[in-house]
Design an enzyme around this catalytic site. Structure first.
Site, PDB file in Angstrom:
ATOM      1  CB  ILE A  23      -0.961  -0.058   1.203  1.00 19.10           C
ATOM      2  CG1 ILE A  23      -1.908  -1.257   1.047  1.00 19.10           C
ATOM      3  CG2 ILE A  23      -1.752   1.228   1.350  1.00 19.10           C
ATOM      4  CD1 ILE A  23      -2.588  -1.691   2.319  1.00 19.10           C
ATOM      5  CG  ASP A  24       4.427   3.310   2.560  1.00 20.28           C
ATOM      6  OD1 ASP A  24       3.750   4.353   2.471  1.00 20.28           O
ATOM      7  OD2 ASP A  24       5.438   3.220   3.279  1.00 20.28           O
ATOM      8  CG  ASP A  25       6.539   0.522  -2.679  1.00 19.83           C
ATOM      9  OD1 ASP A  25       7.465   0.948  -3.371  1.00 19.83           O
ATOM     10  OD2 ASP A  25       6.713  -0.058  -1.596  1.00 19.83           O
TER      11      ASP A  25
END
Length: 639
Positions: free
Chosen positions: A376-378
């Protein structure tokens, strides 16, 4: 810490522009021909020690690999004989034991001064008996520790349904991919003796087993029962469990031969498959062993391993940095990066679908090859970059990613790195889990990046965005900061959250913002920069304290620029970056400012020292231009 009155005057705009231009030129010079960026992901020497032990176990260790890796391991030993988990950190017992064992494997005699110093530290720290479980598993595989004195992880775990406590999907993806092959290793209990003994690392004292109450005590009872079962398992059930575990492992091998693109599941999967009858010439094993070469760095210092590689993350950060610096969205450097990013979009399902079975795939991973585990962060960072690039394929990819990312919200409104609702803490009570995070709950930094991305892609009043902002407000610490799960530490968390809240519509004059600004200003170093030592994860006295670094100074600046861009603290931070820049346009940063497992495993992302200062300086110049009412010109008029 300094006071506002003591801060130096503002740096000249010309000086900042020169620094920014030099940094951008250096960053563009690091770009690959295919359009991506990848900096070294530096960790500690356990990666190199375990690589040698893996090769010894599989019978493929060569003299060349051994001597080069040993040279690197020796170069990382400190004057007191120890090895640390991060630059400037304290000596770590388990890391020192693994490094010592690897050097013995390389032929370093126990009587050598550097080995005697290491052994003395180990004995003083409690010896092998006091090391973490994972270190003792490695030693058990070579007859240096009894399997009977290790916790049992039975492969029968594979039969637990996804709704049942302690099933494999209760573990974080990185832990899940490690635990499954380790159940095979635990069942086989292999012993392949070394040509030496590590008696000099033992104290002879028994391992302390404290009487515990609650879940820890209950699991202690369960572990004793599992040891009895391990001696006489139900043969048919055990065979079926081992078969299922091996099939699960094989099914999750990536195209580059890795498992999840990270070291721990990779090495344990190779060992588990070896024990399952896969010879080193088997295609799965060949691909796995050959893939390790891609993660190997050879230079004048020797041979060292990357625990992981971060091209998607690095490319997204580089793209956003150059956009912040003023590079136009139709510039070939950015459109070619967008070509590569769009081609790397993950369009198939992964383990995340166990918790979100009806969700259409989308998003991006961290590594070159990790199609089963987009994160999710990327995905949030790629969205933030692609939305500002003029590329015909960007909008469909962004729309798919936003749908997937939104669907990965946990029940409490926050966002984790890889899974949704991976919050059951029961598995953390197992005696097996004494190293690293084993679950993946929502974190402030990941949730902040999602909020910032959704603020531009969804109406501010959307339910997902509103709930995520509420999660962040509840997660604010009493001192006004936010905890940083994936970066060091409160400076990282606060540096991520403040820009996100402002982007989502939280006014800079709100108390939550003012408290965070006051925390940052109160933790600015006398030299104008910011730093936070990784010991802050274990010792609250280190929170917000440490030597100034380029990446952490940039995180603080980006937060202050979003919330209070005209603060004297900003001018001092910008001055620190300008004055500490190297002639080649980058910054020195031996400190580790990335986090793998808080308290246990840390990372020095070699591009952090460059991409984040570029973003901070670019945003600073944009704010100054806005204040003056003058448009900013391009930094590269000849491009």
């Amino acid at each position: 810490m300094t006071t506002v009155d003591a801060l130096p005057s503002a740096p000249s705009a010309d000086g900042v522009e020169l620094a920014l231009g030099a940094a951008c030129d250096h960053l563009i010079g690091l770009r690959s021909p295919e359009g991506w960026w990848k900096g070294e992901l530096q960790t500690n020497v356990t990666m190199d020690a375990e690589d040698l032990l893996l090769r010894e176990f599989l019978g493929i260790r060569t003299e060349e690999d051994t001597s080069e890796a040993a040279r690197w391991i020796r170069s990382e030993q400190r004057a007191d004989g120890t090895w640390a988990n991060f630059h400037g950190g304290p000596g770590d017992l388990s890391t020192t034991v693994e490094a010592y064992a690897a050097l013995r494997l390389a032929g370093d005699p126990a009587e050598a001064p550097h080995m005697r110093a290491a052994a003395a530290f180990v004995r003083q720290g409690g010896g092998i008996e006091a090391t973490r479980v994972f270190t003792r598993i490695w030693l058990a595989m070579f007859g240096q520790w009894p399997w009977e004195d290790l916790p049992v992880m039975p492969p029968e775990l594979m039969f637990l349904p996804s709704w049942f406590p302690l099933n494999i999907y209760d573990w974080a993806c990185w832990a899940r991919q490690t635990i499954v092959p380790l159940t095979v290793v635990s069942a086989h209990r292999p012993v392949r003796p070394l040509p030496f003994d590590l008696a000099e690392l033992r104290t002879g004292r028994p391992v302390r087993r404290c009487l515990r109450l609650g879940w820890e005590g209950a699991f202690g009872v369960l572990d004793r029962a599992l040891h009895r079962y391990q001696r006489r398992p139900i043969a048919e059930v055990r065979r079926a469990a081992l078969r299922r575990a091996a099939e699960w492992v094989v099914a999750r091998q990536e195209l580059d031969g890795s498992w999840g693109g990270i070291q721990p599941p990779w090495v344990y999967s190779l060992i588990a498959l070896d024990l399952s009858g896969y010879h080193v010439d088997h295609p799965v094993m060949r691909k796995g062993i050959r893939g390790l070469d891609r993660f190997t760095i050879r230079d004048g210092g020797g041979r060292r391993m990357e625990a992981c590689q971060s091209p998607l993350w690095d490319t997204a950060l580089a793209v956003n940095a150059l956009l912040d610096a003023g590079l136009p969205g139709d510039h070939p450097v950015l459109t070619e990066a967008a070509d590569w990013l769009i081609a790397e979009e993950i369009r198939g399902p992964g383990d995340w679908a166990v918790r979100r079975p009806g969700l259409a795939p989308g998003g991006w991973a961290f590594e070159f090859d990790n199609d089963g585990y987009p994160d999710i962060d990327d995905t949030a960072e790629v969205i933030l970059g692609l939305r500002r690039i003029d590329h015909p394929g960007a909008r469909p990819a962004i729309d798919r990613a936003v749908r997937w990312m939104t669907g990965m919200a946990s029940r409490d409104g926050g966002f984790a790195a890889f899974d949704a609702d991976n919050t059951r803490t029961l598995c953390t009570k197992l005696p097996f889990c004494d190293f690293g995070a084993v679950i993946d709950p929502p974190s402030a930094d990941v949730t902040a990046h999602v909020v910032e991305a959704l603020a531009h892609e969804r109406p501010v009043g959307s339910r997902t965005l509103r709930r995520a902002v509420g999660w962040l407000l509840k997660a604010q610490e009493a001192d006004g900061s936010w905890f940083g799960r994936w970066g060091a530490n409160h400076v990282y968390g606060t540096g991520a959250v403040l820009p996100a809240l402002v982007a989502a519509g939280v006014r800079p004059d709100r108390p939550c913002v003012r408290r965070a600004v006051a925390w940052l200003e109160g933790h600015q170093n006398d030299d104008g920069g910011w730093g936070e030592d990784l010991r802050s994860y274990d010792d609250p006295r280190w929170i917000g304290r440490g030597r100034s670094t380029a990446s952490q100074t940039a995180w603080a600046l980006m937060a202050l620029l979003a919330a209070d861009g005209r603060s004297p603290a900003v001018e001092a931070g910008v001055r620190w970056l300008v004055e500490h820049q190297r002639p080649d346009g980058t910054w020195d940063e031996p400190q580790f400012t990335g986090t793998g497992f808080p308290g246990d495993f840390y990372i020095n992302y070699h591009l952090y020292r460059l991409v984040f200062p570029i973003s901070a300086l670019g945003r600073y110049l944009r704010l100054r231009a806005d204040d003056a009412g003058t448009p900013r010109g391009t930094l590269w008029p000849t491009c």
